[in-house]
Design a protein around this motif. Structure first.
Motif, short mmCIF file in Angstrom:
data_model
loop_
_atom_site.label_atom_id
_atom_site.label_comp_id
_atom_site.label_asym_id
_atom_site.label_seq_id
_atom_site.Cartn_x
_atom_site.Cartn_y
_atom_site.Cartn_z
N VAL A 113 28.26 -35.35 -17.22
CA VAL A 113 26.87 -35.67 -17.56
C VAL A 113 26.00 -34.58 -16.92
O VAL A 113 26.21 -34.23 -15.75
N SER A 114 25.05 -34.06 -17.69
CA SER A 114 24.16 -33.05 -17.14
C SER A 114 23.28 -33.65 -16.04
O SER A 114 22.73 -34.74 -16.19
N GLN A 115 23.14 -32.91 -14.95
CA GLN A 115 22.31 -33.39 -13.84
C GLN A 115 20.83 -33.48 -14.22
O GLN A 115 20.05 -34.16 -13.57
N SER A 116 20.47 -32.79 -15.33
CA SER A 116 19.06 -32.80 -15.75
C SER A 116 18.59 -34.17 -16.23
O SER A 116 17.40 -34.44 -16.26
N PHE A 117 19.55 -35.02 -16.62
CA PHE A 117 19.16 -36.26 -17.29
C PHE A 117 19.31 -37.51 -16.44
O PHE A 117 19.05 -38.62 -16.90
N LEU A 118 19.80 -37.37 -15.21
CA LEU A 118 20.02 -38.53 -14.35
C LEU A 118 19.41 -38.25 -12.98
O LEU A 118 19.74 -37.24 -12.36
N HIS A 119 18.52 -39.15 -12.55
CA HIS A 119 17.79 -38.89 -11.30
C HIS A 119 17.89 -40.10 -10.37
O HIS A 119 18.22 -41.20 -10.81
N HIS A 120 17.56 -39.88 -9.10
CA HIS A 120 17.77 -40.95 -8.13
C HIS A 120 16.88 -42.17 -8.38
O HIS A 120 17.19 -43.27 -7.95
N GLN A 121 15.79 -42.00 -9.16
CA GLN A 121 14.92 -43.16 -9.46
C GLN A 121 15.50 -44.02 -10.58
O GLN A 121 14.99 -45.11 -10.84
N ASP A 122 16.53 -43.53 -11.25
CA ASP A 122 17.02 -44.25 -12.44
C ASP A 122 17.78 -45.53 -12.09
O ASP A 122 18.51 -45.60 -11.11
N ARG A 123 17.57 -46.54 -12.95
CA ARG A 123 18.38 -47.77 -12.92
C ARG A 123 19.15 -47.77 -14.24
O ARG A 123 18.58 -47.89 -15.32
N VAL A 124 20.45 -47.62 -14.10
CA VAL A 124 21.28 -47.28 -15.25
C VAL A 124 22.11 -48.49 -15.70
O VAL A 124 22.81 -49.11 -14.89
N LEU A 125 22.00 -48.79 -16.99
CA LEU A 125 22.83 -49.83 -17.59
C LEU A 125 24.01 -49.16 -18.29
O LEU A 125 23.82 -48.34 -19.20
N ILE A 126 25.22 -49.48 -17.85
CA ILE A 126 26.43 -48.91 -18.44
C ILE A 126 26.89 -49.84 -19.56
O ILE A 126 27.02 -51.06 -19.36
N ILE A 127 27.12 -49.26 -20.74
CA ILE A 127 27.57 -50.05 -21.89
C ILE A 127 28.85 -49.43 -22.44
O ILE A 127 28.95 -48.21 -22.59
N ASP A 128 29.85 -50.28 -22.74
CA ASP A 128 31.06 -49.77 -23.39
C ASP A 128 31.59 -50.84 -24.34
O ASP A 128 31.23 -52.02 -24.23
N ASP A 129 32.42 -50.40 -25.28
CA ASP A 129 32.93 -51.35 -26.27
C ASP A 129 34.06 -52.22 -25.71
O ASP A 129 34.10 -53.42 -25.95
N PHE A 130 34.95 -51.62 -24.93
CA PHE A 130 36.09 -52.36 -24.38
C PHE A 130 36.19 -52.18 -22.88
O PHE A 130 35.79 -51.13 -22.34
N LEU A 131 36.70 -53.20 -22.21
CA LEU A 131 37.03 -53.11 -20.78
C LEU A 131 38.47 -53.56 -20.63
O LEU A 131 38.83 -54.69 -21.01
N ALA A 132 39.31 -52.67 -20.09
CA ALA A 132 40.72 -53.02 -19.87
C ALA A 132 41.01 -52.89 -18.37
O ALA A 132 40.89 -53.86 -17.62
N ASN A 133 41.33 -51.68 -17.92
CA ASN A 133 41.59 -51.47 -16.49
C ASN A 133 40.34 -51.05 -15.71
O ASN A 133 40.40 -50.89 -14.50
#
Ligand code: PRP
Length: 161
Positions: free
Chosen positions: A75-95
């Motif tokens: 992920v480019s460092q330009s797009f993620l900053h320490h003020q961000d609250r990030v929601l992670i989304i994925d289709d499947f969760l296995a391990n």
């Protein structure tokens, strides 16, 4: 996908989400609809580094359950900053390796994980427990308890208001 996006947006509407983060490729559809519904940008972690991505990068190692191989994600460092609250989304969760790699990237940016939204959790594998034991709020829209003899059995539904 629209309904899935609405459901995740509803489940995490009080978490102050500033960005949605997923890992290419199958997570993009639900993540895009969730970001759209929340009105925040979508960030897609790449599995192969394009020549155009030459700037500073956050990276993590992810072992793919389905492909039986370890890949480095970017992920480019330009797009993620320490003020961000990030929601992670994925289709499947296995391990849980994909989601864990994404939480690693968020941590490198000194940002916060607002939660993890999963469309289908394979509850008979240990990813869900791994992520929850680390304190992450994991919302799965469907939890599969077992897949045997061609039959899928669902665990209880974990839908949030
Ligand atoms: O919880 P885990 O064991 O990490 O498994 C879940 C991951 O596996 C799948 O991705 P896959 O590696 O198949 O790549 P794809 O999205 O490109 O199909 C899925 O989209 C998740 O990202």
């Amino acid at each position: 996908m629209k309904k899935i996006g609405e459901t995740f947006a509803n489940a995490f509407c009080h978490e102050g989400v500033t960005k949605v983060l997923t890992l290419e490729s199958s997570g993009i559809s639900p993540a895009l609809m969730t970001a759209y519904e929340l009105g925040v940008p979508l960030l897609v972690a790449r599995k192969r580094k394009p020549v155009t991505l030459s700037e500073n990068l956050y990276t993590a190692k992810v072992y793919s359950f389905t492909k039986r191989e370890e890949t480095e994600i970017f992920v480019s460092q330009s797009f993620l900053h320490h003020q961000d609250r990030v929601l992670i989304i994925d289709d499947f969760l296995a391990n849980g390796q994909a989601a864990l790699g994404l939480t690693d990237i968020v941590a490198q940016a000194k940002a916060n994980v607002a939660g993890i939204g999963i469309v289908i959790e394979k509850a008979f594998q240990d990813g869900g427990q791994l992520l929850r034991s680390r304190g992450f709020r994991v919302v799965s829209l469907a939890r599969v308890a077992s897949m045997q003899d061609g039959t899928v059995q669902f665990a209880e539904e974990v839908m949030c208001q």
